[in-house]
Every structure is written in structure tokens, then in C-alpha cells.
Motif scaffolding. Structure first.
Motif, PDB file in Angstrom:
ATOM      1  N   ALA A  29      17.495 -10.015  28.209  1.00 21.03           N
ATOM      2  CA  ALA A  29      18.525  -9.558  29.286  1.00 21.03           C
ATOM      3  C   ALA A  29      17.930  -8.461  30.343  1.00 21.03           C
ATOM      4  O   ALA A  29      18.341  -8.106  31.005  1.00 21.03           O
ATOM      5  N   GLY A  30      16.694  -8.056  29.714  1.00 23.32           N
ATOM      6  CA  GLY A  30      16.083  -6.990  30.540  1.00 23.32           C
ATOM      7  C   GLY A  30      15.633  -5.627  29.695  1.00 23.32           C
ATOM      8  O   GLY A  30      14.855  -4.863  30.289  1.00 23.32           O
ATOM      9  N   ALA A  31      15.676  -5.562  28.596  1.00 24.50           N
ATOM     10  CA  ALA A  31      15.439  -4.529  27.513  1.00 24.50           C
ATOM     11  C   ALA A  31      14.131  -4.454  27.658  1.00 24.50           C
ATOM     12  O   ALA A  31      13.310  -5.598  27.431  1.00 24.50           O
ATOM     13  N   ARG A  32      13.201  -3.446  27.645  1.00 18.42           N
ATOM     14  CA  ARG A  32      12.000  -3.036  27.707  1.00 18.42           C
ATOM     15  C   ARG A  32      11.632  -3.125  26.134  1.00 18.42           C
ATOM     16  O   ARG A  32      10.130  -3.113  25.796  1.00 18.42           O
ATOM     17  N   GLY A  33      12.321  -2.824  25.020  1.00 22.25           N
ATOM     18  CA  GLY A  33      11.869  -2.472  23.761  1.00 22.25           C
ATOM     19  C   GLY A  33      13.156  -2.742  22.994  1.00 22.25           C
ATOM     20  O   GLY A  33      14.185  -2.753  23.154  1.00 22.25           O
ATOM     21  N   TYR A  34      12.911  -2.798  21.382  1.00 24.69           N
ATOM     22  CA  TYR A  34      13.967  -2.981  20.397  1.00 24.69           C
ATOM     23  C   TYR A  34      13.501  -2.485  19.184  1.00 24.69           C
ATOM     24  O   TYR A  34      12.523  -2.944  18.741  1.00 24.69           O
ATOM     25  N   ILE A  35      14.219  -1.536  18.583  1.00 25.02           N
ATOM     26  CA  ILE A  35      13.925  -1.412  17.440  1.00 25.02           C
ATOM     27  C   ILE A  35      15.341  -1.190  16.564  1.00 25.02           C
ATOM     28  O   ILE A  35      16.223  -1.184  16.978  1.00 25.02           O
ATOM     29  N   THR A  36      15.091  -0.971  15.281  1.00 25.55           N
ATOM     30  CA  THR A  36      16.423  -0.934  14.581  1.00 25.55           C
ATOM     31  C   THR A  36      16.512   0.695  13.987  1.00 25.55           C
ATOM     32  O   THR A  36      15.822   1.305  13.711  1.00 25.55           O
ATOM     33  N   LYS A  37      17.811   0.600  13.636  1.00 21.59           N
ATOM     34  CA  LYS A  37      18.348   1.985  13.195  1.00 21.59           C
ATOM     35  C   LYS A  37      17.927   2.523  11.830  1.00 21.59           C
ATOM     36  O   LYS A  37      17.946   3.590  11.526  1.00 21.59           O
ATOM     37  N   ASN A  38      17.268   1.385  11.215  1.00 21.94           N
ATOM     38  CA  ASN A  38      16.723   2.029   9.848  1.00 21.94           C
ATOM     39  C   ASN A  38      15.048   1.913  10.008  1.00 21.94           C
ATOM     40  O   ASN A  38      14.683   2.220   8.842  1.00 21.94           O
ATOM     41  N   SER A  39      14.602   1.897  11.077  1.00 24.41           N
ATOM     42  CA  SER A  39      13.238   2.184  11.201  1.00 24.41           C
ATOM     43  C   SER A  39      12.887   3.602  10.873  1.00 24.41           C
ATOM     44  O   SER A  39      13.498   4.618  10.878  1.00 24.41           O
ATOM     45  N   ALA A  40      11.544   3.943  10.823  1.00 24.89           N
ATOM     46  CA  ALA A  40      10.977   5.177  10.370  1.00 24.89           C
ATOM     47  C   ALA A  40      11.286   6.290  11.460  1.00 24.89           C
ATOM     48  O   ALA A  40      11.193   5.458  12.678  1.00 24.89           O
ATOM     49  N   PRO A  41      11.467   7.331  11.370  1.00 26.65           N
ATOM     50  CA  PRO A  41      11.772   8.274  12.659  1.00 26.65           C
ATOM     51  C   PRO A  41      10.881   8.237  13.664  1.00 26.65           C
ATOM     52  O   PRO A  41      10.979   8.478  14.654  1.00 26.65           O
ATOM     53  N   GLY A  42       9.646   8.047  13.447  1.00 26.99           N
ATOM     54  CA  GLY A  42       8.261   8.148  14.233  1.00 26.99           C
ATOM     55  C   GLY A  42       8.539   7.045  15.202  1.00 26.99           C
ATOM     56  O   GLY A  42       7.933   7.125  16.338  1.00 26.99           O
ATOM     57  N   ILE A  43       9.308   5.954  14.822  1.00 27.34           N
ATOM     58  CA  ILE A  43       9.073   4.676  15.548  1.00 27.34           C
ATOM     59  C   ILE A  43      10.008   4.872  17.037  1.00 27.34           C
ATOM     60  O   ILE A  43       9.649   4.352  17.954  1.00 27.34           O
ATOM     61  N   LEU A  44      10.850   5.734  16.877  1.00 24.17           N
ATOM     62  CA  LEU A  44      11.672   5.945  18.020  1.00 24.17           C
ATOM     63  C   LEU A  44      11.022   6.611  19.095  1.00 24.17           C
ATOM     64  O   LEU A  44      11.015   6.436  20.395  1.00 24.17           O
ATOM     65  N   ALA A  45      10.200   7.704  18.683  1.00 25.52           N
ATOM     66  CA  ALA A  45       9.265   8.315  19.770  1.00 25.52           C
ATOM     67  C   ALA A  45       8.268   7.515  20.238  1.00 25.52           C
ATOM     68  O   ALA A  45       7.837   7.518  21.385  1.00 25.52           O
ATOM     69  N   GLU A  46       7.561   6.675  19.419  1.00 26.19           N
ATOM     70  CA  GLU A  46       6.575   5.577  19.412  1.00 26.19           C
ATOM     71  C   GLU A  46       7.166   4.868  20.572  1.00 26.19           C
ATOM     72  O   GLU A  46       6.288   4.319  21.418  1.00 26.19           O
ATOM     73  N   GLN A  83       5.967  -3.168  26.650  1.00 22.81           N
ATOM     74  CA  GLN A  83       7.124  -3.382  25.801  1.00 22.81           C
ATOM     75  C   GLN A  83       6.658  -3.173  24.390  1.00 22.81           C
ATOM     76  O   GLN A  83       5.893  -2.989  23.899  1.00 22.81           O
ATOM     77  N   TYR A  84       8.060  -2.730  23.747  1.00 26.10           N
ATOM     78  CA  TYR A  84       7.826  -2.344  22.504  1.00 26.10           C
ATOM     79  C   TYR A  84       8.675  -2.978  21.650  1.00 26.10           C
ATOM     80  O   TYR A  84      10.189  -2.872  21.736  1.00 26.10           O
ATOM     81  N   VAL A  85       8.355  -3.888  20.580  1.00 29.74           N
ATOM     82  CA  VAL A  85       9.298  -4.275  19.668  1.00 29.74           C
ATOM     83  C   VAL A  85       8.746  -4.020  18.346  1.00 29.74           C
ATOM     84  O   VAL A  85       7.626  -4.375  17.951  1.00 29.74           O
ATOM     85  N   GLU A  86       9.994  -3.479  17.433  1.00 32.80           N
ATOM     86  CA  GLU A  86       9.502  -2.933  16.046  1.00 32.80           C
ATOM     87  C   GLU A  86       8.782  -4.132  15.329  1.00 32.80           C
ATOM     88  O   GLU A  86       9.278  -5.257  15.471  1.00 32.80           O
ATOM     89  N   ARG A  87       7.657  -3.790  14.698  1.00 27.41           N
ATOM     90  CA  ARG A  87       6.950  -4.811  13.829  1.00 27.41           C
ATOM     91  C   ARG A  87       8.011  -5.358  12.749  1.00 27.41           C
ATOM     92  O   ARG A  87       8.814  -4.771  12.226  1.00 27.41           O
ATOM     93  N   GLY A  88       7.708  -6.762  12.702  1.00 24.69           N
ATOM     94  CA  GLY A  88       8.296  -7.493  11.642  1.00 24.69           C
ATOM     95  C   GLY A  88       9.544  -8.161  12.188  1.00 24.69           C
ATOM     96  O   GLY A  88      10.546  -9.001  11.752  1.00 24.69           O
TER      97      GLY A  88
END
Length: 214
Positions: free
Chosen positions: A99-116, A126-131
Motif C-alpha cells: 500500500a506504500g508504508a515504508r516500515g512495519y513493526i509490532t506493538k510487542n517489539s522491544a522499545p528501541g525498535i520504534l526509534a530504530e 525501508q524497515y521491517v522488524e526482524r522475523g
């Protein structure tokens, strides 16, 4: 002094937005300049405030997250959108990025992932959370249904997802702001494409693809 990254938060839960702000406030590089609880509001705020980035959920009333992403990208192909969702399944990641998002992370990810993720997207990556991106036997096992679902129109996918969650046609119509007959027609088309007769069978397919809980 370095300019702060201006962000609009989009989530239909006030408590979740407050949590987002706490995470983002941990650093001094980000400023939350607006909040929205529906996609329609997010689009309006994006146009009015011109933020550097939207951090948004996918599940919310109204047009929903995926359609919100599509409409914003239609207006501004350079828009930076980071999805921050409870959904960790491959199909949601793929649809959001398509759809056009540049990244995707989950709400249960480590706090630092959001800033990263924010830093990566601001630098043009582009940033997609590992796994989150899967491969191998699990994906191949359900390749047939996955291919069919990947070919759904945006609205078909939204209706399919809500049917799989157990919502009735009337509730889906209210949530998506569509007519009941329109949703019923979508449901019929979806069942025909997947060659099933009941909503229970649709839900079973969604479970097998990891789109909903067992």
C-alpha cells in the motif's frame, strides 16, 4: 540545534497513543505534533500539519489502516508511514508495504525498535522488524490461498479480514461505512474465489495462514 522529527500518531486507543508518546519522548529527536483515532482524521491531519512521518496502526474504525495508507500515498508518494501494529502475520506486512508504508513493526517489539525504525525510514531506508518476513515450508503449504488473497482488491481484503475475525455483515458494514448489501456481495465474491461456502471455512483459512488466533 537539530530539528526534531515531526510525527502524527494514529491509533483508535487513547492509552496506546499515550504509550507511543512515552516511547518517543525517551529521546529528544522526535516531536508528536498530532494524534488521530481514525483513518479519515489521519488523512486530514497529514494534509494540515505536513508531518515528517505517520506512525499508525492498521486496525481502527472507518476506512481502516490499509486504505488510509493508500489514500495518503495517492496524495503524496513521498509520505513516510511506519505501521506499528498488533498483527505480526506475513500477509499484513505484505499488504501494508504494498500500500506504500515504508516500515512495519509490532506493538510487542522491544522499545528501541520504534526509534530504530523511525531513524531508518527518515534516512530513506525501508524497515521491517526482524522475523516478520517468513519463508520456507509454512508459506509454501498455503501458497494457493495466499496467492488468491494477495489478488484481492483492497476492500475485499478488508472484508475478508473482518469476516475471519467473526464479525457479521452488518457490523462490517458499520465499521467500513459501507452498505450491508455491498458487504454481503463482497463476502459472496470472497467465498467464491476461495471456493468455500461458509464464514467458518474462511476463518479456518485465515487461521492456517496465521492471520488470526486459533
Amino acid at each position: 540545534m537539530k530539528n526534531k522529527i515531526k510525527i502524527v500518531l494514529v491509533d483508535d486507543h487513547l492509552v496506546v497513543r499515550a504509550g507511543f508518546k512515552m516511547l518517543l519522548a525517551a529521546g529528544d529527536s522526535v516531536e508528536v505534533i498530532g494524534e488521530a483515532e481514525r483513518g479519515e482524521q489521519a488523512i486530514q491531519l497529514y494534509q494540515e500539519l505536513q508531518p515528517d512521518m505517520l506512525v499508525m496502526d492498521l486496525s481502527m474504525p472507518g476506512i481502516g489502516g490499509l486504505e488510509t495508507i493508500r489514500r495518503i500515498i495517492q496524495r503524496d508518494s513521498e509520505a513516510r508511514i511506519l505501521v506499528f501494529s498488533v498483527h505480526h502475520e506475513q500477509v499484513y506486512v505484505s499488504r501494508a508495504l504494498a500500500a506504500g508504508a515504508r516500515g512495519y513493526i509490532t506493538k510487542n517489539s522491544a522499545p528501541g525498535i520504534l526509534a530504530e525504525a523511525i531513524a531508518a525510514i527518515m534516512s530513506g531506508q525501508q524497515y521491517v522488524e526482524r522475523g516478520l518476513v517468513k519463508s520456507g515450508g509454512e508459506e509454501r503449504q498455503h501458497a494457493g490461498h495466499q496467492t488468491i488473497i494477495a489478488g484481492f482488491s483492497p476492500r475485499e481484503f478488508d472484508v475478508f479480514s473482518l469476516l475471519a475475525q467473526g464479525l457479521t455483515v452488518h457490523k462490517i458494514a458499520d465499521q467500513l461505512c459501507l452498505g450491508h448489501k455491498t458487504v454481503a456481495n463482497y463476502a459472496t465474491q470472497i467465498k467464491k474465489k476461495l471456493q468455500v461456502d461458509t464464514t467458518t471455512e474462511l476463518a479456518h483459512i485465515a487461521v492456517n495462514l496465521g492471520m488470526t488466533a486459533r
